[in-house]
Design a protein around this motif. Structure first.
Motif, short mmCIF file in Angstrom:
data_model
loop_
_atom_site.label_atom_id
_atom_site.label_comp_id
_atom_site.label_asym_id
_atom_site.label_seq_id
_atom_site.Cartn_x
_atom_site.Cartn_y
_atom_site.Cartn_z
N ALA A 1 17.69 31.53 -3.27
CA ALA A 1 17.90 31.26 -4.70
C ALA A 1 17.18 30.00 -5.14
N LEU A 2 17.21 28.96 -4.30
CA LEU A 2 16.52 27.71 -4.63
C LEU A 2 15.02 27.94 -4.74
N ALA A 3 14.43 28.63 -3.77
CA ALA A 3 12.99 28.86 -3.78
C ALA A 3 12.57 29.65 -5.02
N ARG A 4 13.37 30.62 -5.40
CA ARG A 4 13.05 31.40 -6.60
C ARG A 4 13.15 30.52 -7.85
N ARG A 5 14.20 29.71 -7.89
CA ARG A 5 14.38 28.84 -9.06
C ARG A 5 13.22 27.85 -9.19
N LEU A 6 12.65 27.45 -8.07
CA LEU A 6 11.57 26.47 -8.09
C LEU A 6 10.20 27.10 -8.33
N GLY A 7 10.17 28.42 -8.48
CA GLY A 7 8.92 29.05 -8.91
C GLY A 7 8.23 29.94 -7.90
N ALA A 8 8.82 30.17 -6.72
CA ALA A 8 8.18 31.06 -5.75
C ALA A 8 8.00 32.45 -6.36
N ASP A 9 6.86 33.07 -6.10
CA ASP A 9 6.62 34.42 -6.61
C ASP A 9 7.49 35.44 -5.89
N GLU A 10 7.77 35.18 -4.63
CA GLU A 10 8.69 36.02 -3.85
C GLU A 10 9.38 35.12 -2.85
N GLU B 1 4.78 13.23 -13.29
CA GLU B 1 4.73 12.89 -14.72
C GLU B 1 4.39 14.08 -15.58
N ALA B 2 3.75 15.08 -14.97
CA ALA B 2 3.46 16.31 -15.70
C ALA B 2 4.70 17.21 -15.80
N GLY B 3 5.78 16.80 -15.17
CA GLY B 3 7.03 17.53 -15.27
C GLY B 3 7.15 18.67 -14.29
N SER B 4 6.46 18.58 -13.15
CA SER B 4 6.36 19.73 -12.26
C SER B 4 7.08 19.57 -10.93
N LEU B 5 7.91 18.55 -10.76
CA LEU B 5 8.50 18.34 -9.44
C LEU B 5 9.91 17.79 -9.57
N ALA B 6 10.82 18.36 -8.79
CA ALA B 6 12.19 17.86 -8.70
C ALA B 6 12.65 17.96 -7.26
N GLU C 1 0.82 -1.20 0.00
CA GLU C 1 0.00 0.00 0.00
C GLU C 1 0.86 1.26 0.00
N PHE C 2 2.06 1.18 0.58
CA PHE C 2 2.90 2.36 0.75
C PHE C 2 4.09 2.38 -0.21
N VAL C 3 3.98 1.60 -1.29
CA VAL C 3 5.03 1.53 -2.31
C VAL C 3 4.46 2.08 -3.62
N ALA C 4 5.28 2.78 -4.38
CA ALA C 4 4.84 3.35 -5.66
C ALA C 4 5.94 3.20 -6.69
N ARG C 5 5.56 3.10 -7.95
CA ARG C 5 6.55 3.08 -9.02
C ARG C 5 7.20 4.46 -9.16
N VAL C 6 8.46 4.47 -9.49
CA VAL C 6 9.16 5.73 -9.76
C VAL C 6 8.80 6.18 -11.17
N PRO C 7 8.26 7.37 -11.33
CA PRO C 7 7.97 7.86 -12.68
C PRO C 7 9.23 7.88 -13.54
N ASP C 8 9.07 7.63 -14.83
CA ASP C 8 10.22 7.50 -15.73
C ASP C 8 11.12 8.71 -15.72
N ARG C 9 10.54 9.90 -15.57
CA ARG C 9 11.34 11.12 -15.68
C ARG C 9 12.15 11.42 -14.41
N MET C 10 11.91 10.71 -13.32
CA MET C 10 12.58 11.04 -12.06
C MET C 10 13.76 10.13 -11.81
N PRO C 11 14.96 10.68 -11.57
CA PRO C 11 16.12 9.86 -11.22
C PRO C 11 15.89 9.12 -9.90
N THR C 12 16.46 7.93 -9.80
CA THR C 12 16.27 7.12 -8.59
C THR C 12 16.79 7.85 -7.36
N GLU C 13 17.88 8.59 -7.49
CA GLU C 13 18.40 9.32 -6.34
C GLU C 13 17.37 10.29 -5.80
N GLN C 14 16.72 11.06 -6.67
CA GLN C 14 15.69 11.99 -6.21
C GLN C 14 14.52 11.24 -5.59
#
Length: 319
Positions: A185-194, A278-283, A111-124
């Motif tokens: 810098a990280l928060a801004r790079r990830l899309g924070a408005d401020e 899978e929509a490409g919105s998370l790293a 129940e608590f296991v999920a497949r890793v989406p193809d676009r995500m590296p195993t390390e992440q």
């Protein structure tokens, strides 16, 4: 299997590497050959014994830390049909009572296991489960609409930097309160408005500049006096999500409603999370990666400033 274990709770010197038996394996379980495991800030608290008895189960030794990981399926129980040997998966577990992921193998209910989406590296993926699911559960609890305003406090940490991305995926306007120039810098790079440095800047002033009428909500992923004071920027009709385990909890009650919650790690939740990935919105931002044999160094690094989350490389290729 090789694992990093505790024979008693205490400091980093209590962590040691040795061979221990595989954990017990049942009909509804998945045996995962671990490649990467997350090193969470809470691991140090658990190592010191601060979680002892917290889940209504007595701690037993040797004790193996590690709440999230990714790797490949090594075996499945007879009732498990969703996974096959060799599948790339990630999982969230609780080290009590069958042990965590600072080990070559971990056992988790399917129940608590999920497949890793193809676009995500195993390390992440190895650092993903608990932090992302906690962030996702908090945002779902807040129920914000697109263009409403959210303060993510602790926005450069493990939960926080993922919350910034998940909120932006929903079209929410994000004020990120981070730590250090690198965190901003990280928060801004990830899309924070401020994004602002909560250790050096006036959070209240920044919040009211961002939302003059008050913020609609806050997700608090790091506690303390500054976090508590910053909640005055939330409108009285607003909402505050505070994950259980984020300490210290507020001493005074803000005007807005505070909801303390646990992250949902069910299949339903990981399905929702995977759709976003899978929509490409998370790293996942990997702060540093240590081989399993250097878990002591990873725990020492938890005491230093860093952004994102630490990793242990557990696979046989580790140096």
């Amino acid at each position: 299997m090789t694992a990093v274990v505790l024979d008693r709770f205490g400091g980093v010197d209590q962590l040691s590497s040795r061979r221990i038996p595989l954990p017990g394996f049942g009909d509804d379980d998945v045996l995962i050959r671990v490649e990467f495991a997350g090193v969470g800030s809470w691991d140090a608290e658990e190592r010191r014994g601060e979680f002892d008895g917290a889940f209504g189960v007595a701690s037993t030794f040797p004790y193996v830390l590690g709440w999230d990981a990714a790797g490949t399926v090594a075996a499945v129980g007879r009732n498990v049909t969703r996974f096959n040997v060799g599948d790339r998966v990630y999982a969230a577990t609780m080290p009590v009572s069958r042990g965590g992921f600072y080990a070559e193998y971990g056992v988790v209910e399917a129940e608590f296991v999920a497949r890793v989406p193809d676009r995500m590296p195993t390390e992440q993926a190895g650092l993903l489960a608990w932090d992302a699911l906690t962030a996702l559960s908090g945002l779902e609890l807040l129920g914000l609409r697109p263009d409403e305003t959210l303060m993510v406090f602790g926005a450069s940490g493990g939960i926080g930097h993922l919350a910034v991305q998940l909120a932006r995926h929903r079209g929410i306007r994000v004020l990120a309160v981070a730590s250090g120039d690198d965190g901003v810098a990280l928060a801004r790079r990830l899309g924070a408005d401020e994004a602002i440095d909560g250790r050096r800047e006036d959070v209240l002033a920044a919040a009211f500049k961002f939302a003059p009428g008050g913020l609609d909500a806050a997700l608090v992923t790091a506690g303390g006096e500054t976090a508590e004071r910053s909640l005055r920027a939330i409108r009285n009709s607003g909402r505050i999500a505070w994950p259980n385990g984020v300490l210290p909890v507020p001493v005074t009650s803000p005007g807005a409603t505070v909801s303390h919650y646990d992250g949902d790690r069910s299949r339903t939740a990981t399905d929702r999370l995977n759709a976003i990935i899978e929509a490409g919105s998370l790293a996942v931002h990997v702060a540093r990666t240590f081989p399993l044999a250097r878990a002591v160094d990873a725990h020492r690094a938890l005491e230093d400033h860093y952004v994102g989350k630490m990793a242990l490389r557990v696979g046989p290729e580790a140096p």
